[in-house]
Design a protein around this motif. Structure first.
Motif, PDB file in Angstrom:
ATOM      1  N   VAL A   1       0.763  -1.183  -0.153  1.00 42.07           N
ATOM      2  CA  VAL A   1       0.104   0.025  -0.007  1.00 42.07           C
ATOM      3  C   VAL A   1       0.970   1.237   0.101  1.00 42.07           C
ATOM      4  O   VAL A   1       1.831   1.496   1.047  1.00 42.07           O
ATOM      5  CB  VAL A   1      -1.145   0.004   1.200  1.00 42.07           C
ATOM      6  CG1 VAL A   1      -1.650   1.266   1.279  1.00 42.07           C
ATOM      7  CG2 VAL A   1      -1.826  -1.329   1.234  1.00 42.07           C
ATOM      8  N   TYR A   2       0.614   2.269  -0.980  1.00 46.37           N
ATOM      9  CA  TYR A   2       1.380   3.333  -1.019  1.00 46.37           C
ATOM     10  C   TYR A   2       0.807   4.688  -0.853  1.00 46.37           C
ATOM     11  O   TYR A   2      -0.488   4.661  -1.505  1.00 46.37           O
ATOM     12  CB  TYR A   2       2.259   3.391  -2.419  1.00 46.37           C
ATOM     13  CG  TYR A   2       3.471   2.339  -2.408  1.00 46.37           C
ATOM     14  CD1 TYR A   2       4.756   2.889  -2.277  1.00 46.37           C
ATOM     15  CD2 TYR A   2       3.353   1.206  -2.927  1.00 46.37           C
ATOM     16  CE1 TYR A   2       5.763   2.253  -2.225  1.00 46.37           C
ATOM     17  CE2 TYR A   2       4.407   0.135  -3.001  1.00 46.37           C
ATOM     18  CZ  TYR A   2       5.571   1.126  -2.594  1.00 46.37           C
ATOM     19  OH  TYR A   2       7.081   0.097  -2.606  1.00 46.37           O
TER      20      TYR A   2
ATOM     21  N   SER B   1       6.845  -2.720  -8.614  1.00 50.22           N
ATOM     22  CA  SER B   1       6.687  -3.937  -9.741  1.00 50.22           C
ATOM     23  C   SER B   1       5.272  -4.567  -9.350  1.00 50.22           C
ATOM     24  O   SER B   1       4.652  -4.947 -10.181  1.00 50.22           O
ATOM     25  CB  SER B   1       7.879  -4.488  -9.725  1.00 50.22           C
ATOM     26  OG  SER B   1       8.145  -5.191  -8.297  1.00 50.22           O
ATOM     27  N   HIS B   2       4.980  -4.821  -8.023  1.00 50.02           N
ATOM     28  CA  HIS B   2       4.057  -5.674  -7.815  1.00 50.02           C
ATOM     29  C   HIS B   2       2.495  -4.664  -7.786  1.00 50.02           C
ATOM     30  O   HIS B   2       2.714  -3.346  -7.364  1.00 50.02           O
ATOM     31  CB  HIS B   2       3.900  -6.161  -6.240  1.00 50.02           C
ATOM     32  CG  HIS B   2       5.238  -7.179  -6.324  1.00 50.02           C
ATOM     33  ND1 HIS B   2       5.059  -8.438  -6.897  1.00 50.02           N
ATOM     34  CD2 HIS B   2       6.510  -7.220  -5.654  1.00 50.02           C
ATOM     35  CE1 HIS B   2       6.308  -8.943  -6.622  1.00 50.02           C
ATOM     36  NE2 HIS B   2       7.178  -8.193  -5.986  1.00 50.02           N
ATOM     37  N   ARG B   3       1.377  -5.241  -8.159  1.00 50.14           N
ATOM     38  CA  ARG B   3       0.227  -4.591  -8.045  1.00 50.14           C
ATOM     39  C   ARG B   3       0.144  -4.054  -6.734  1.00 50.14           C
ATOM     40  O   ARG B   3       0.169  -4.866  -5.529  1.00 50.14           O
ATOM     41  CB  ARG B   3      -1.000  -5.591  -8.434  1.00 50.14           C
ATOM     42  CG  ARG B   3      -2.273  -4.896  -8.315  1.00 50.14           C
ATOM     43  CD  ARG B   3      -3.484  -5.791  -8.968  1.00 50.14           C
ATOM     44  NE  ARG B   3      -4.711  -5.476  -8.511  1.00 50.14           N
ATOM     45  CZ  ARG B   3      -5.421  -4.508  -9.473  1.00 50.14           C
ATOM     46  NH1 ARG B   3      -4.994  -3.708 -10.245  1.00 50.14           N
ATOM     47  NH2 ARG B   3      -6.557  -4.143  -9.077  1.00 50.14           N
ATOM     48  N   SER B   4      -0.356  -2.882  -6.544  1.00 47.40           N
ATOM     49  CA  SER B   4      -0.397  -2.279  -5.049  1.00 47.40           C
ATOM     50  C   SER B   4      -1.571  -1.333  -5.122  1.00 47.40           C
ATOM     51  O   SER B   4      -2.354  -1.039  -6.136  1.00 47.40           O
ATOM     52  CB  SER B   4       0.854  -1.519  -4.714  1.00 47.40           C
ATOM     53  OG  SER B   4       1.890  -2.175  -4.782  1.00 47.40           O
ATOM     54  N   LEU B   5      -1.998  -0.916  -3.838  1.00 49.15           N
ATOM     55  CA  LEU B   5      -2.891   0.012  -3.823  1.00 49.15           C
ATOM     56  C   LEU B   5      -2.259   1.439  -3.660  1.00 49.15           C
ATOM     57  O   LEU B   5      -1.378   1.518  -2.606  1.00 49.15           O
ATOM     58  CB  LEU B   5      -3.883  -0.270  -2.387  1.00 49.15           C
ATOM     59  CG  LEU B   5      -4.669   0.721  -1.947  1.00 49.15           C
ATOM     60  CD1 LEU B   5      -5.769   1.135  -2.722  1.00 49.15           C
ATOM     61  CD2 LEU B   5      -5.338   0.473  -0.437  1.00 49.15           C
ATOM     62  N   LEU B   6      -2.773   2.434  -4.550  1.00 47.02           N
ATOM     63  CA  LEU B   6      -2.085   3.709  -4.573  1.00 47.02           C
ATOM     64  C   LEU B   6      -3.031   4.734  -4.005  1.00 47.02           C
ATOM     65  O   LEU B   6      -4.098   4.947  -4.868  1.00 47.02           O
ATOM     66  CB  LEU B   6      -1.663   3.984  -5.853  1.00 47.02           C
ATOM     67  CG  LEU B   6      -0.638   2.899  -6.604  1.00 47.02           C
ATOM     68  CD1 LEU B   6      -0.327   3.476  -7.932  1.00 47.02           C
ATOM     69  CD2 LEU B   6       0.646   2.821  -5.772  1.00 47.02           C
ATOM     70  N   MET B   7      -2.775   5.339  -3.044  1.00 50.19           N
ATOM     71  CA  MET B   7      -3.561   6.484  -2.380  1.00 50.19           C
ATOM     72  C   MET B   7      -2.890   7.797  -2.819  1.00 50.19           C
ATOM     73  O   MET B   7      -1.926   8.222  -2.362  1.00 50.19           O
ATOM     74  CB  MET B   7      -3.628   6.363  -0.966  1.00 50.19           C
ATOM     75  CG  MET B   7      -4.239   4.944  -0.384  1.00 50.19           C
ATOM     76  SD  MET B   7      -6.279   4.777  -0.659  1.00 50.19           S
ATOM     77  CE  MET B   7      -6.832   5.543   0.761  1.00 50.19           C
TER      78      MET B   7
ATOM     79  N   LEU C   1      -5.829   2.097  -8.089  1.00 46.55           N
ATOM     80  CA  LEU C   1      -5.468   3.626  -7.917  1.00 46.55           C
ATOM     81  C   LEU C   1      -6.761   4.427  -7.099  1.00 46.55           C
ATOM     82  O   LEU C   1      -7.766   4.060  -7.651  1.00 46.55           O
ATOM     83  CB  LEU C   1      -5.293   4.544  -9.007  1.00 46.55           C
ATOM     84  CG  LEU C   1      -4.956   5.925  -9.126  1.00 46.55           C
ATOM     85  CD1 LEU C   1      -3.777   6.390  -8.151  1.00 46.55           C
ATOM     86  CD2 LEU C   1      -4.598   6.391 -10.338  1.00 46.55           C
ATOM     87  N   VAL C   2      -6.444   5.039  -6.106  1.00 46.60           N
ATOM     88  CA  VAL C   2      -7.538   5.900  -5.498  1.00 46.60           C
ATOM     89  C   VAL C   2      -7.008   7.123  -5.544  1.00 46.60           C
ATOM     90  O   VAL C   2      -6.038   7.512  -4.830  1.00 46.60           O
ATOM     91  CB  VAL C   2      -7.697   5.454  -3.910  1.00 46.60           C
ATOM     92  CG1 VAL C   2      -8.846   6.366  -3.423  1.00 46.60           C
ATOM     93  CG2 VAL C   2      -8.043   3.838  -3.808  1.00 46.60           C
TER      94      VAL C   2
END
Length: 443
Positions: free
Chosen positions: A240-241, A334-340, A367-368
């Motif tokens: 989570v970023y 590189s990995h699928r992540s949650l981007l806030m 993406l949020v």
């Protein structure tokens, strides 16, 4: 001798008495019998002043200390404690003047305290910083006088104490309870309806009314003779970023705090919750360049590393480069992540310029996009206009508010998760959005 002169102050009462004596001397020019008593009075006052000074300077009778916390929390009330001890053998009247950091622009601090013989008192006051950085306290000045109040002795303590103002860790601690699975119902916290479940197995338990019949474990049911179901939990260790836009649009102030600081406070609170939910947390700040990048991790010291990184985040009033953001995310995540993504758009044209990069990010990650309601415009839409000028202002405000809603719909139309929120509700709404995504298993 110089230190004695610098520490000695004459009381207001002495000046009143001297003014009265000067009037008596003036009157004695016409009324002669006042001349001698006036000289006697003046001599008596000088003797009292002498003994008053001896009582104050006989020893160092006052000790004081300013006790600061290790760090201040931005946009929160922070306590500053003052500890004063009276070593004199008589009652002392004190005036405390603390030289508060220049960032507060406060020059009227005055606390009057009466200390009994050999007494000690502790009092505190609160400061609410609105900017991160180093805050330097000046002198803690204390003026002591006896019951005569003819002279004052100045004591100086704690010169040039410094404290750092960090993102709001107090707000982070207040929102700690949201990491619990059983959340109580409070104002501003919405219940999230769980749609389906994730596939991370937790345990087998006995069926109770309301459980999903599709999770029945038939082998365990046959073995125990009772209906048994598989129980799943939210998937953990997901990256989570928090992506923080440090461009000039984030410098807009609301309630004394910039949008950037709202985003920073929210990032800290949100990261704390995500770590407690066993996810990996990272952050990145950008404008015309990427200033900070913390790779996602679930280590114990990750929150401290993020706090230190957020402390140094600032805006250079540049236009934000979303193409650079896309290239850096593609290179480092590189990995699928949650981007806030904390940003702000005031016009549809501004959103459309960045929409291709946001769409590209949403194809690789969840993406949020988090942007802000203009609360001042919202307030204008709710007033009753009394003249043509106010009516025109209200029309413009309604147009701005509708543009915000149109931007949210445009992002939804491209499959991008969106959060449009007032600045003061940013932290709680961002955490709710994260919990919703976790409960729906979207990541």
């Amino acid at each position: 001798m110089i230190s004695f002169i610098k520490s000695l102050y004459l009381g207001r009462r002495l000046f009143y008495i001297l003014f009265g004596i000067s009037i008596l001397f003036l009157l004695s020019y016409w009324i002669e019998f006042l001349y001698s008593p006036t000289w006697i009075t003046a001599s008596f006052i000088l003797v009292l002043l002498f003994f008053d000074m001896i009582a104050l300077y006989r020893n160092n009778g006052i000790e004081a200390d300013r006790m600061l916390p290790e760090k201040f929390s931005n946009s929160d009330e922070n306590n500053v404690e003052i500890n004063i001890s009276n070593k004199y053998g008589f009652r002392v009247y004190t005036e405390v003047i603390d030289e508060i950091p220049v960032q507060f622009q406060k020059r009227d601090f005055l606390k009057k305290i009466v200390l009994q013989a050999h007494d000690q008192i502790v009092f505190d006051y609160k400061l609410k910083p609105l900017h991160r950085g180093e805050y330097v306290f000046g002198n803690l000045n204390l003026y002591a006088s006896t019951f005569l109040k003819l002279a004052k002795r100045r004591y100086v303590f704690n010169k040039d104490q410094m404290v750092k103002v960090y993102p709001s860790f107090i707000q982070m601690k207040k929102l700690d309870f949201l990491a619990l699975d059983q959340k109580i119902s409070l104002h501003g916290i919405k219940r999230i309806r769980r749609i389906g479940h994730t596939m991370e197995f937790e345990q087998i338990k006995e069926y109770v009314r309301g459980d999903d019949v599709r999770t029945i474990n038939w082998k365990a049911t046959a073995k125990h003779g009772n209906l048994m179901v598989n129980q799943f939990q939210d998937e953990r260790s997901q990256p989570v970023y928090s992506l923080i836009d440090c461009g000039r649009m984030m410098k807009m102030p609301f309630e004394g705090l910039s949008l950037l600081d709202y985003a920073i406070n929210s990032t800290l609170a949100f990261s704390n919750i995500a770590l407690k939910k066993k996810d990996k947390v990272g952050m990145m700040s950008f404008s015309n360049k990427v200033d900070n990048l913390q790779k996602a991790s679930s280590k114990l010291n990750q929150l401290s590393r993020i706090l230190e990184a957020l402390y140094n985040v600032d805006t250079g009033f540049y236009d934000s480069d979303f193409s650079l953001l896309y290239s850096r995310v593609r290179k480092h995540i590189s990995h699928r992540s949650l981007l806030m993504l904390y940003t702000n758009f005031e016009h549809m044209s501004g959103l459309k310029r960045q929409l291709p990069f946001l769409t590209a990010l949403s194809k690789q990650h969840l993406l949020v996009v988090i942007f802000f309601e203009n609360t001042e415009m919202t307030r204008l839409t709710k007033i009753d206009p009394e003249n043509v000028s106010e009516s025109a202002h209200q029309t413009i405000a309604e147009q701005f508010s509708n543009n915000k809603l149109l931007m949210a719909k445009e992002l939804h139309r491209h499959g991008i998760q969106t959060l449009l929120t007032p600045p003061e509700d940013l932290s709680i709404n961002a955490i709710n959005k994260y919990l919703e995504i976790k409960s729906r298993g979207l990541l």
